[in-house]
Motif scaffolding. Structure first.
Motif, short mmCIF file in Angstrom:
data_model
loop_
_atom_site.label_atom_id
_atom_site.label_comp_id
_atom_site.label_asym_id
_atom_site.label_seq_id
_atom_site.Cartn_x
_atom_site.Cartn_y
_atom_site.Cartn_z
N GLU A 169 2.63 -2.04 -4.37
CA GLU A 169 1.10 -1.04 -4.46
C GLU A 169 -0.12 -1.81 -4.42
O GLU A 169 -1.13 -2.05 -4.15
CB GLU A 169 1.03 0.30 -5.19
N SER A 170 0.14 -2.88 -5.18
CA SER A 170 -0.95 -3.81 -5.71
C SER A 170 -0.88 -4.69 -4.57
O SER A 170 -1.80 -6.11 -5.59
CB SER A 170 -0.91 -4.04 -7.27
N GLU A 246 5.67 -1.59 -10.27
CA GLU A 246 4.59 -0.71 -9.52
C GLU A 246 6.00 0.07 -8.50
O GLU A 246 6.79 0.38 -7.98
CB GLU A 246 3.90 -1.54 -8.66
#
Length: 270
Positions: A169-170, A246
């Motif tokens: 996601e990052s 994540e």
């Protein structure tokens, strides 16, 4: 008594319990793979026992190949059956997937139902959003996954070059290239008519000329993602382990078409 039984069931080479045992003419017994490895290191025509050094003729090559094939089928038969029945089995984990327009590069056009994406010829006006990909012509799915099993299918149609899979996601939304697992992308890509696994090192995988639909199966607990050629009911590639603290986001990328090429669309199958 127990110690004696264990010794009789232990291979003298690997010192573990027999795996597909084979008996030589001298009556000593070994694991089949232990003897295969022993033979492969020797060029002479005789098969020498690792224990007593007694010799006999090597069995014909065909016999060894048949034994290996039989063993592989016994060991991996369930997996082979699974790959041949993948379409029906994975429908239990099917996701109602849509695209997150806020993450889309400004050269991408998202359909009203948010299931289809294609490249435009020019940038279209968009409000700046930190979630948007600045340089890569890609977009993420609306869903993010931190657990469970998830499956979706993508119609690649006439798109000549694409990448599909998941990312952290990052991930860096300003990245200009290199969609490798090192940077949080677990994808396969179609380039010049061949599929490439964007692993390290990159792997080239033959692609079916009729590849139209790609199935993607993410198993977070098993730390793996599998890609399938849905039309041919065949496994394309598996990433394992797939480890991240994540959440995983579905990832869709289209290469910009040439000046004379028409823009085709990737579409998430409902």
């Amino acid at each position: 008594m127990a110690k004696s039984l264990r010794e009789k069931a232990t291979c003298p080479v690997c010192l573990d319990f027999f795996s597909n045992p084979i008996s030589l003419s001298c009556a000593h017994v070994f694991c089949f793979y232990c003897i295969l490895n022993w033979v492969s290191k020797r060029d002479d025509s005789k098969l020498t026992c690792p224990l007593c050094r007694g010799s006999s003729e090597k069995p014909p090559v065909e016999e060894w190949q048949i034994r290996i094939l039989t063993l592989l089928i016994k060991q991996h038969g369930p997996l082979l059956e699974l790959s041949l029945q993948v379409s029906s089995e994975l429908q239990w984990f099917r996701e109602d997937m849509t695209l997150d327009a806020a993450t889309a590069n400004s050269l991408l056009v998202i359909s009203d139902d948010r299931r289809s994406v294609q490249c435009a010829k020019t940038h279209h006006d968009m409000m700046e959003d930190p979630r948007q990909f600045t340089y890569l012509t890609c977009v993420l799915g609306m869903s993010c996954f931190s657990s469970g099993r998830h499956y979706w299918e993508v119609e690649v149609g006439e798109v000549k070059e694409w990448s599909l899979g998941v990312c952290k996601e990052s991930v860096d939304r300003k990245r200009k290239s290199n969609l490798s697992s090192k940077h949080g992308f677990w994808t396969i890509s179609m380039k010049a008519g061949a599929i490439h696994a964007n692993s390290i090192p990159e792997r080239r995988i033959p692609a079916s000329p009729g590849l139209q639909r790609v199935g993607i199966f993410l198993d977070v607990e098993m730390e793996e993602i599998k890609f399938f050629d849905v039309g041919n009911d065949a496994l394309i590639y598996t990433y394992c382990p797939l480890s991240s603290l994540e959440r995983f986001s579905p990832f869709f990328f289209l290469e910009l078409p040439g000046e004379s090429d028409s823009s085709a669309a990737l579409r998430i199958c409902p």
